[in-house]
Motif scaffolding. Sequence first.
Motif, PDB file in Angstrom:
ATOM      1  N   LEU A  34       0.825  -1.208   0.000  1.00 27.91           N
ATOM      2  CA  LEU A  34       0.000   0.000   0.000  1.00 27.91           C
ATOM      3  C   LEU A  34       0.858   1.256   0.000  1.00 27.91           C
ATOM      4  O   LEU A  34       0.606   2.188  -0.772  1.00 27.91           O
ATOM      5  CB  LEU A  34      -0.915   0.011   1.224  1.00 27.91           C
ATOM      6  CG  LEU A  34      -2.069  -0.964   1.201  1.00 27.91           C
ATOM      7  CD1 LEU A  34      -2.707  -1.056   2.578  1.00 27.91           C
ATOM      8  CD2 LEU A  34      -3.090  -0.558   0.171  1.00 27.91           C
ATOM      9  N   VAL A  35       1.870   1.280   0.852  1.00 32.00           N
ATOM     10  CA  VAL A  35       2.732   2.462   0.939  1.00 32.00           C
ATOM     11  C   VAL A  35       3.522   2.624  -0.360  1.00 32.00           C
ATOM     12  O   VAL A  35       3.666   3.735  -0.870  1.00 32.00           O
ATOM     13  CB  VAL A  35       3.656   2.390   2.166  1.00 32.00           C
ATOM     14  CG1 VAL A  35       4.692   3.501   2.138  1.00 32.00           C
ATOM     15  CG2 VAL A  35       2.822   2.480   3.444  1.00 32.00           C
ATOM     16  N   ASN A  36       4.008   1.544  -0.907  1.00 35.84           N
ATOM     17  CA  ASN A  36       4.745   1.614  -2.171  1.00 35.84           C
ATOM     18  C   ASN A  36       3.855   2.177  -3.282  1.00 35.84           C
ATOM     19  O   ASN A  36       4.277   3.017  -4.070  1.00 35.84           O
ATOM     20  CB  ASN A  36       5.285   0.238  -2.542  1.00 35.84           C
ATOM     21  CG  ASN A  36       6.309   0.293  -3.647  1.00 35.84           C
ATOM     22  OD1 ASN A  36       7.053   1.259  -3.784  1.00 35.84           O
ATOM     23  ND2 ASN A  36       6.353  -0.752  -4.443  1.00 35.84           N
ATOM     24  N   LYS A  37       2.605   1.734  -3.333  1.00 34.66           N
ATOM     25  CA  LYS A  37       1.666   2.187  -4.361  1.00 34.66           C
ATOM     26  C   LYS A  37       1.275   3.660  -4.164  1.00 34.66           C
ATOM     27  O   LYS A  37       1.110   4.388  -5.134  1.00 34.66           O
ATOM     28  CB  LYS A  37       0.413   1.313  -4.328  1.00 34.66           C
ATOM     29  CG  LYS A  37      -0.600   1.675  -5.383  1.00 34.66           C
ATOM     30  CD  LYS A  37      -1.769   0.727  -5.360  1.00 34.66           C
ATOM     31  CE  LYS A  37      -2.761   1.112  -6.449  1.00 34.66           C
ATOM     32  NZ  LYS A  37      -3.895   0.222  -6.506  1.00 34.66           N
ATOM     33  N   GLN A  38       1.140   4.105  -2.919  1.00 34.46           N
ATOM     34  CA  GLN A  38       0.669   5.459  -2.605  1.00 34.46           C
ATOM     35  C   GLN A  38       1.791   6.348  -2.068  1.00 34.46           C
ATOM     36  O   GLN A  38       1.523   7.355  -1.410  1.00 34.46           O
ATOM     37  CB  GLN A  38      -0.455   5.380  -1.553  1.00 34.46           C
ATOM     38  CG  GLN A  38      -1.656   4.627  -1.998  1.00 34.46           C
ATOM     39  CD  GLN A  38      -2.421   5.348  -3.084  1.00 34.46           C
ATOM     40  OE1 GLN A  38      -2.468   6.569  -3.112  1.00 34.46           O
ATOM     41  NE2 GLN A  38      -3.008   4.597  -3.985  1.00 34.46           N
ATOM     42  N   THR A  41       1.813  10.222  -2.184  1.00 34.48           N
ATOM     43  CA  THR A  41       0.789  10.824  -1.340  1.00 34.48           C
ATOM     44  C   THR A  41       1.163  10.764   0.130  1.00 34.48           C
ATOM     45  O   THR A  41       0.844  11.672   0.898  1.00 34.48           O
ATOM     46  CB  THR A  41      -0.558  10.086  -1.536  1.00 34.48           C
ATOM     47  OG1 THR A  41      -0.879  10.089  -2.914  1.00 34.48           O
ATOM     48  CG2 THR A  41      -1.673  10.737  -0.753  1.00 34.48           C
ATOM     49  N   LEU A  42       1.846   9.703   0.549  1.00 33.54           N
ATOM     50  CA  LEU A  42       2.053   9.436   1.960  1.00 33.54           C
ATOM     51  C   LEU A  42       3.359   9.954   2.546  1.00 33.54           C
ATOM     52  O   LEU A  42       3.405  10.329   3.709  1.00 33.54           O
ATOM     53  CB  LEU A  42       1.949   7.924   2.215  1.00 33.54           C
ATOM     54  CG  LEU A  42       0.586   7.314   1.888  1.00 33.54           C
ATOM     55  CD1 LEU A  42       0.651   5.800   1.990  1.00 33.54           C
ATOM     56  CD2 LEU A  42      -0.467   7.884   2.825  1.00 33.54           C
ATOM     57  N   PRO A  82      11.048   7.920  14.108  1.00 29.38           N
ATOM     58  CA  PRO A  82       9.768   8.605  14.283  1.00 29.38           C
ATOM     59  C   PRO A  82       8.647   7.972  13.452  1.00 29.38           C
ATOM     60  O   PRO A  82       8.860   7.558  12.310  1.00 29.38           O
ATOM     61  CB  PRO A  82      10.044  10.025  13.784  1.00 29.38           C
ATOM     62  CG  PRO A  82      11.524  10.177  13.862  1.00 29.38           C
ATOM     63  CD  PRO A  82      12.095   8.821  13.632  1.00 29.38           C
ATOM     64  N   ARG A  83       7.448   7.904  14.070  1.00 27.82           N
ATOM     65  CA  ARG A  83       6.284   7.361  13.377  1.00 27.82           C
ATOM     66  C   ARG A  83       5.788   8.372  12.358  1.00 27.82           C
ATOM     67  O   ARG A  83       5.603   9.537  12.654  1.00 27.82           O
ATOM     68  CB  ARG A  83       5.159   7.052  14.366  1.00 27.82           C
ATOM     69  CG  ARG A  83       3.977   6.320  13.735  1.00 27.82           C
ATOM     70  CD  ARG A  83       2.870   6.055  14.736  1.00 27.82           C
ATOM     71  NE  ARG A  83       2.064   7.235  14.958  1.00 27.82           N
ATOM     72  CZ  ARG A  83       1.034   7.606  14.185  1.00 27.82           C
ATOM     73  NH1 ARG A  83       0.689   6.880  13.150  1.00 27.82           N
ATOM     74  NH2 ARG A  83       0.369   8.697  14.459  1.00 27.82           N
ATOM     75  N   LEU A  84       5.570   7.908  11.136  1.00 30.91           N
ATOM     76  CA  LEU A  84       4.999   8.745  10.079  1.00 30.91           C
ATOM     77  C   LEU A  84       3.470   8.635  10.080  1.00 30.91           C
ATOM     78  O   LEU A  84       2.761   9.626  10.007  1.00 30.91           O
ATOM     79  CB  LEU A  84       5.538   8.324   8.715  1.00 30.91           C
ATOM     80  CG  LEU A  84       7.048   8.453   8.525  1.00 30.91           C
ATOM     81  CD1 LEU A  84       7.503   7.741   7.266  1.00 30.91           C
ATOM     82  CD2 LEU A  84       7.432   9.918   8.497  1.00 30.91           C
ATOM     83  N   ILE A 101      -1.300  12.746   9.068  1.00 27.64           N
ATOM     84  CA  ILE A 101      -1.469  14.158   9.391  1.00 27.64           C
ATOM     85  C   ILE A 101      -1.081  14.981   8.167  1.00 27.64           C
ATOM     86  O   ILE A 101       0.000  14.834   7.625  1.00 27.64           O
ATOM     87  CB  ILE A 101      -0.573  14.571  10.584  1.00 27.64           C
ATOM     88  CG1 ILE A 101      -0.915  13.722  11.816  1.00 27.64           C
ATOM     89  CG2 ILE A 101      -0.689  16.055  10.868  1.00 27.64           C
ATOM     90  CD1 ILE A 101      -2.275  13.944  12.381  1.00 27.64           C
ATOM     91  N   VAL A 102      -1.984  15.852   7.749  1.00 24.26           N
ATOM     92  CA  VAL A 102      -1.751  16.718   6.600  1.00 24.26           C
ATOM     93  C   VAL A 102      -1.785  18.146   7.096  1.00 24.26           C
ATOM     94  O   VAL A 102      -2.702  18.559   7.788  1.00 24.26           O
ATOM     95  CB  VAL A 102      -2.843  16.507   5.515  1.00 24.26           C
ATOM     96  CG1 VAL A 102      -2.599  17.448   4.347  1.00 24.26           C
ATOM     97  CG2 VAL A 102      -2.871  15.069   5.063  1.00 24.26           C
TER      98      VAL A 102
END
Length: 103
Positions: A34-38, A41-42, A82-84, A101-102
């Motif tokens: 999921l993270v690789n695909k997005q 954005t992330l 640190p947590r992203l 968080i945005v």
Amino acid sequence: MKKLPLLLSLFITLPSVAKPVETWEQAIDLSMALVNKQQETLTRLPFHCVLFVEAKEIDNAFIVDVREKHNAQCGGDPETAPRLFSVEINKQTGESAIDKIVE
């Protein structure tokens, strides 16, 4: 006027996930996909500078923390990670929710 951060929750499901997620290994693999695909954005970090850590298992979900990897190649203090954001994987459906968080 001061801008307040906005908590954005993204609900993402990969088409290939049509079965239950039964183990931490499956939850981590799905989180990585999921993270690789997005990724754009992330996070702005290169994929090799991101860690996936077992955070919590609840009745119906696995929660995976996505953290910064700090080392000589990625930079940062190697004593910290640190947590992203976190990825919550539904055990029955494989559906995922990502908190981010945005600003």
